[in-house]
Enzyme design. Structure first.
Site, PDB file in Angstrom:
ATOM      1  N   ASN A 200     -57.030 100.736  -6.550  1.00  0.00           N
ATOM      2  CA  ASN A 200     -57.000 102.143  -6.130  1.00  0.00           C
ATOM      3  C   ASN A 200     -58.415 102.700  -6.109  1.00  0.00           C
ATOM      4  OD1 ASN A 200     -57.580 103.353  -8.855  1.00  0.00           O
ATOM      5  ND2 ASN A 200     -55.724 102.191  -9.315  1.00  0.00           N
TER       6      ASN A 200
ATOM      7  N   PHE B  18     -53.608 111.023 -18.714  1.00  0.00           N
ATOM      8  CA  PHE B  18     -53.954 111.726 -17.481  1.00  0.00           C
ATOM      9  C   PHE B  18     -52.735 111.682 -16.573  1.00  0.00           C
ATOM     10  CE2 PHE B  18     -58.529 112.743 -16.905  1.00  0.00           C
ATOM     11  CZ  PHE B  18     -58.920 112.482 -18.205  1.00  0.00           C
TER      12      PHE B  18
ATOM     13  N   LYS C 172     -44.402 114.230 -17.854  1.00  0.00           N
ATOM     14  CA  LYS C 172     -45.059 113.008 -18.380  1.00  0.00           C
ATOM     15  C   LYS C 172     -45.487 113.191 -19.832  1.00  0.00           C
ATOM     16  CE  LYS C 172     -46.829 111.162 -14.114  1.00  0.00           C
ATOM     17  NZ  LYS C 172     -47.949 111.009 -13.210  1.00  0.00           N
TER      18      LYS C 172
HETATM   19  N1  CTP Z   1     -50.698 104.527 -17.541  1.00  0.00           N
HETATM   20  C1  CTP Z   1     -50.648 103.437 -18.384  1.00  0.00           C
HETATM   21  N2  CTP Z   1     -50.113 102.244 -17.954  1.00  0.00           N
HETATM   22  C2  CTP Z   1     -49.629 102.130 -16.713  1.00  0.00           C
HETATM   23  C3  CTP Z   1     -49.651 103.240 -15.832  1.00  0.00           C
HETATM   24  C4  CTP Z   1     -50.198 104.440 -16.283  1.00  0.00           C
HETATM   25  O1  CTP Z   1     -51.082 103.529 -19.528  1.00  0.00           O
HETATM   26  N3  CTP Z   1     -49.124 100.958 -16.317  1.00  0.00           N
HETATM   27  C5  CTP Z   1     -51.278 105.784 -18.043  1.00  0.00           C
HETATM   28  C6  CTP Z   1     -52.480 106.267 -17.247  1.00  0.00           C
HETATM   29  O2  CTP Z   1     -53.683 105.765 -17.794  1.00  0.00           O
HETATM   30  C7  CTP Z   1     -52.376 107.776 -17.413  1.00  0.00           C
HETATM   31  C8  CTP Z   1     -50.892 108.035 -17.551  1.00  0.00           C
HETATM   32  O3  CTP Z   1     -50.294 106.771 -17.902  1.00  0.00           O
HETATM   33  O4  CTP Z   1     -53.011 108.231 -18.583  1.00  0.00           O
HETATM   34  C9  CTP Z   1     -50.212 108.580 -16.349  1.00  0.00           C
HETATM   35  O5  CTP Z   1     -50.508 107.815 -15.224  1.00  0.00           O
HETATM   36  P1  CTP Z   1     -49.978 108.220 -13.778  1.00  0.00           P
HETATM   37  O6  CTP Z   1     -50.358 107.144 -12.807  1.00  0.00           O
HETATM   38  O7  CTP Z   1     -50.331 109.637 -13.460  1.00  0.00           O
HETATM   39  O8  CTP Z   1     -48.414 108.255 -14.012  1.00  0.00           O
HETATM   40  P2  CTP Z   1     -47.340 107.154 -14.100  1.00  0.00           P
HETATM   41  O9  CTP Z   1     -46.816 107.125 -15.502  1.00  0.00           O
HETATM   42  O10 CTP Z   1     -47.851 105.862 -13.580  1.00  0.00           O
HETATM   43  O11 CTP Z   1     -46.201 107.775 -13.187  1.00  0.00           O
HETATM   44  P3  CTP Z   1     -46.179 107.978 -11.574  1.00  0.00           P
HETATM   45  O12 CTP Z   1     -47.060 106.891 -11.005  1.00  0.00           O
HETATM   46  O13 CTP Z   1     -44.747 107.839 -11.231  1.00  0.00           O
HETATM   47  O14 CTP Z   1     -46.721 109.358 -11.296  1.00  0.00           O
END
Ligand code: CTP
Length: 408
Positions: A210, A323, A337
């Site tokens: 990303n 985040f 979240k």
């Molecule tokens: N995160 C994590 N492990 C993952 C995905 C996300 O620890 N496999 C953490 C990110 O570092 C961030 C938080 O979870 O602090 C939220 O990440 P985000 O991408 O906004 O949300 P998701 O939980 O992945 O949900 P969605 O993609 O459905 O919005």
């Protein structure tokens, strides 16, 4: 440490005297420089008496006409000897000169000649402050790394009300402490920060990733380090240099990031997950490069482990911050979240905005706390956002919401 204070010509020039005193009380050596206009508002003698040092009031002193080489290069000597330059109050005029690189007096020459960090505290009439010319100059200075202590709003000397009042001495001192690394309010903490993207291999040369640059996480590590924490930075691939003093654990995939976080987690007291972790990875990674074929190619993706959800189960009294990268319903989605992941704080980030967020030096975020906090921050440099987040860590600690890990 030595600090140069540049005083320019505004009504609030007298407030610089209090600033100088406070700086001295912090144990800093202060050299005052006054512009010609500043001397219309306050006499150099005030500062000379406070600092016990000669106040620099002009580029070329009269003695210099007798070929006094020392004072001819004084700006270079001062430029090299200072750890910080503060311009307070900073008029619209000096901001414009600094933005353009005009060096027509001692202070503006010093600004160009020094490599020390620079703080400006603007003060002026509200219309002058809001004028696009001033705002563009401020923006340009910010882009260059100049720290801006925003003016306060209120009743101005010109009789108008609005932003333009010199920020309080306390606010300026706070920024000085931060820039010079004097604020040590995270001493004793072990801050684990994750940053950057992860890469999930498709074949030996292709991957899914990303646009995350890692800038937000690196800014957090830098700010935490400056504020006295031991800082561990688990970072996906980025083009950034790790901040001095932080322990860098480079990783590539979500699985590697998970392993590194789990390894460091027991030692950490604060965990900030700024990384943009891949949510999916190819179920199979081929050992050889996938060859071109004239037909559609389907990739089967499987979910990665949610690192954050995993660590909160063993959270104990640690502070855990996540985040939330959102493109719609920012606050509601982020609050969901925060709850689902049992976090202390979530930094909601509207990544649909072009001018801030992913890959930018700026960020516009909302801080949401488990204690009901909802703080909408203006568009700020990522280092400033980082300090706002760390302020909340300090707040959480002082309210005893969470303590250090019991198992240490
Ligand atoms: N995160 C994590 N492990 C993952 C995905 C996300 O620890 N496999 C953490 C990110 O570092 C961030 C938080 O979870 O602090 C939220 O990440 P985000 O991408 O906004 O949300 P998701 O939980 O992945 O949900 P969605 O993609 O459905 O919005």
């Amino acid at each position: 440490m030595k600090v140069a204070v540049g005083v320019t010509g505004g009504i609030s020039a007298y407030k610089a005297a209090e600033l100088v005193r406070e700086l001295q009380q912090k144990g800093l050596e202060v050299q005052v420089i006054m512009t010609a206009h500043a001397q219309e508002f306050i006499r150099p003698l005030t500062f000379a008496a406070l600092t016990g040092q000669k106040v620099i009031t002009q580029m070329f002193s009269s003695q210099q006409q007798e070929a006094n080489i020392e004072s001819a290069i004084e700006h270079i000597a001062v430029a090299q000897s200072i750890d910080l330059l503060i311009v307070a109050p900073a008029t619209a005029d000096v901001l414009a000169k600094m933005a353009q690189g005009i060096a027509d007096d001692f202070l503006t020459t010093l600004y160009l000649a020094t490599k020390a960090p620079v703080i400006v505290a603007p003060a002026m009439n509200v219309n002058m402050w809001e004028h696009p010319a001033t705002q563009e100059n401020i923006e340009r200075l910010r882009q260059r790394g100049v720290h801006v202590v925003e003016p306060d709003s209120g009743y101005l000397a010109c009789g108008m009300t609005g932003p333009g009042r010199l920020a309080s001495t306390g606010a300026i001192i706070e920024r000085v402490a931060e820039v010079l690394g004097l604020r040590q309010d995270l001493k004793g903490e072990v801050v684990l920060v994750t940053a950057g993207p992860t890469r999930e291999a498709i074949d030996p040369i292709r991957y899914i990733s990303n646009r995350s640059s890692g800038k937000m996480g690196y800014a957090l590590a830098e700010a935490a380090q400056r504020r006295g924490a031991r800082t561990v930075l688990v970072s996906g691939p980025t083009a950034l240099h790790p901040p001095e003093g932080t322990e860098l654990i480079p990783v590539t995939t979500a699985a590697e990031m998970r392993a590194a976080v789990l390894e460091w987690f027991p030692k950490a007291t604060v965990i900030i997950k700024a990384a943009a972790v891949a949510d999916f990875r190819p179920q199979k990674t081929t050992l050889q490069k996938i060859r071109k074929a004239n037909k559609p190619l389907s990739l089967v993706l499987e979910p990665t482990e949610d690192i954050l959800s995993e660590i909160v189960r063993q959270k104990e009294d640690r502070i855990v911050i996540g985040f939330a990268a959102e493109t719609e319903n920012l606050v509601a989605s982020a609050r969901a979240k925060l709850k689902a992941k049992h976090l202390d704080l979530i930094v909601a980030n509207d990544v649909s905005q072009a001018e801030s967020g992913i890959d930018s030096d700026f960020n516009t975020v909302t801080l949401l706390g488990c204690n009901g906090l909802e703080k909408h921050l203006p568009r700020l440099r990522k280092i400033e956002v980082a300090n706002e987040i760390l302020n909340e860590v300090v707040n959480l600690r002082s309210h005893g919401k969470t303590g250090k890990p019991r198992s240490r």
